[in-house]
Scaffold this motif. Structure first.
Motif, short mmCIF file in Angstrom:
data_model
loop_
_atom_site.label_atom_id
_atom_site.label_comp_id
_atom_site.label_asym_id
_atom_site.label_seq_id
_atom_site.Cartn_x
_atom_site.Cartn_y
_atom_site.Cartn_z
N GLN A 117 -2.32 -36.66 37.65
CA GLN A 117 -3.62 -35.23 38.08
C GLN A 117 -2.42 -34.45 37.86
OE1 GLN A 117 -4.59 -35.12 42.44
NE2 GLN A 117 -6.38 -33.64 41.84
N VAL A 118 -2.98 -33.30 37.33
CA VAL A 118 -1.86 -31.85 37.19
C VAL A 118 -1.87 -31.01 38.29
CG1 VAL A 118 -1.65 -29.91 35.38
CG2 VAL A 118 -2.05 -32.28 34.23
N GLN A 119 -1.48 -30.38 38.67
CA GLN A 119 -1.27 -29.37 39.85
C GLN A 119 -1.53 -27.56 39.38
OE1 GLN A 119 1.45 -31.83 40.19
NE2 GLN A 119 -0.22 -32.91 40.80
N LEU A 120 -2.61 -27.02 39.71
CA LEU A 120 -2.29 -26.13 39.07
C LEU A 120 -2.72 -24.83 39.60
CD1 LEU A 120 -5.67 -26.75 36.93
CD2 LEU A 120 -2.90 -26.81 36.38
N VAL A 121 -1.94 -23.54 39.47
CA VAL A 121 -1.92 -22.28 40.55
C VAL A 121 -1.84 -21.05 39.61
CG1 VAL A 121 0.18 -20.83 41.51
CG2 VAL A 121 0.12 -23.10 41.34
N GLU A 122 -2.61 -20.22 39.97
CA GLU A 122 -3.52 -19.06 39.08
C GLU A 122 -2.74 -17.66 39.04
OE1 GLU A 122 -7.05 -21.51 39.32
OE2 GLU A 122 -4.69 -20.95 40.94
N SER A 123 -2.61 -16.42 38.87
CA SER A 123 -1.73 -15.49 38.81
C SER A 123 -2.52 -14.77 38.32
CB SER A 123 -0.38 -15.38 38.66
OG SER A 123 -0.62 -15.90 37.59
N GLY A 124 -2.15 -13.15 38.21
CA GLY A 124 -2.18 -12.65 37.14
C GLY A 124 -4.14 -11.32 37.78
N GLY A 125 -5.15 -11.88 39.45
CA GLY A 125 -5.99 -11.63 39.26
C GLY A 125 -5.66 -10.12 39.71
N GLY A 126 -7.03 -9.29 39.70
CA GLY A 126 -6.91 -7.77 40.55
C GLY A 126 -8.14 -7.27 40.31
N LEU A 127 -8.07 -5.42 40.54
CA LEU A 127 -9.02 -4.58 40.39
C LEU A 127 -8.91 -4.26 39.10
CD1 LEU A 127 -10.75 -3.03 41.57
CD2 LEU A 127 -9.32 -1.52 43.37
N VAL A 128 -9.38 -3.73 38.96
CA VAL A 128 -9.97 -2.79 36.79
C VAL A 128 -10.56 -2.66 36.70
CG1 VAL A 128 -10.31 -5.14 36.04
CG2 VAL A 128 -8.67 -3.31 35.04
N GLN A 129 -10.68 -1.41 36.23
CA GLN A 129 -11.55 -0.33 35.92
C GLN A 129 -12.95 -1.38 34.96
OE1 GLN A 129 -10.94 3.69 35.67
NE2 GLN A 129 -11.80 4.57 37.30
N ALA A 130 -14.06 -0.75 35.12
CA ALA A 130 -14.64 -0.71 34.02
C ALA A 130 -14.51 -0.55 32.01
CB ALA A 130 -16.23 -1.01 33.91
N GLY A 131 -14.64 -1.48 31.38
CA GLY A 131 -13.93 -0.98 30.10
C GLY A 131 -11.89 -1.98 29.64
N GLY A 132 -11.51 -2.30 31.31
CA GLY A 132 -10.12 -2.15 31.31
C GLY A 132 -9.48 -3.69 31.12
N LEU A 174 -6.95 -7.71 31.82
CA LEU A 174 -6.16 -8.43 32.30
C LEU A 174 -5.70 -9.39 32.22
CD1 LEU A 174 -7.91 -8.59 36.00
CD2 LEU A 174 -5.94 -7.34 35.63
N ARG A 175 -5.11 -10.21 31.96
CA ARG A 175 -5.05 -11.36 31.85
C ARG A 175 -4.21 -12.42 33.59
NH1 ARG A 175 0.24 -13.48 27.81
NH2 ARG A 175 1.75 -12.65 29.60
N LEU A 176 -5.12 -13.46 33.25
CA LEU A 176 -4.90 -14.65 33.70
C LEU A 176 -3.49 -15.94 33.61
CD1 LEU A 176 -8.31 -15.52 35.01
CD2 LEU A 176 -6.51 -13.16 35.78
N SER A 177 -3.17 -16.09 34.32
CA SER A 177 -2.12 -17.34 34.09
C SER A 177 -2.59 -18.30 35.01
CB SER A 177 -0.45 -16.48 33.85
OG SER A 177 0.08 -15.46 33.23
N CYS A 178 -2.21 -19.79 34.26
CA CYS A 178 -2.25 -20.75 35.05
C CYS A 178 -0.81 -21.47 34.95
CB CYS A 178 -3.48 -21.03 34.78
SG CYS A 178 -3.94 -23.10 35.56
#
Length: 122
Positions: free
Chosen positions: A1-16, A18-22
């Motif tokens: 099994q692979v263990q996964l940890v996400e990061s990079g979320g947050g608050l952004v205005q419409a049109g902006g 974000l980059r998520l990483s796993c």
């Protein structure tokens, strides 16, 4: 099994953007298809994007096609989701997922991350 940890979320205005990483751990990362799902409050978890083990094939939900890009770096055991032109309806908890072997729409992922919140304000 692979263990996964996400990061990079947050608050952004419409049109902006974000980059998520796993970040994945496990010896089989480079042989797994990887992807992203999301779940908004009161809604079912839905598919967002997937990428083959080599990175040569990508798949997207119609709702994000042309705005989101999935990619992976097997040397870093990491998969990314670049999200541009974000809309309020993109607000959700985003989950990283790994399939055993190839991606198929009808096949459930074998591993999930804990999720990262993305909030898009209007």
């Amino acid at each position: 099994q692979v263990q996964l940890v996400e990061s990079g979320g947050g608050l952004v205005q419409a049109g902006g953007s974000l980059r998520l990483s796993c970040a994945a751990s496990g010896r089989t990362f480079s042989s797994n298809a990887m992807g992203w799902f999301r779940q908004a409050p009161g809604k079912e978890r839905e598919f967002v994007a997937a990428i083959s083990w080599s990175g040569g094939y990508t798949y997207y939900a119609d709702s994000v096609k042309g705005r989101f890009t999935i990619s992976r770096d097997n040397a870093k055991n990491t998969v990314y989701l670049q999200m541009n032109s974000l809309k309020p309806e993109d607000t959700a908890v985003y989950y990283c997922a790994a399939w055993v072997g190839a991606y198929r729409p009808e096949k459930r992922p074998g591993s999930w991350g804990q999720g990262t919140q993305v909030t898009v304000s209007s």
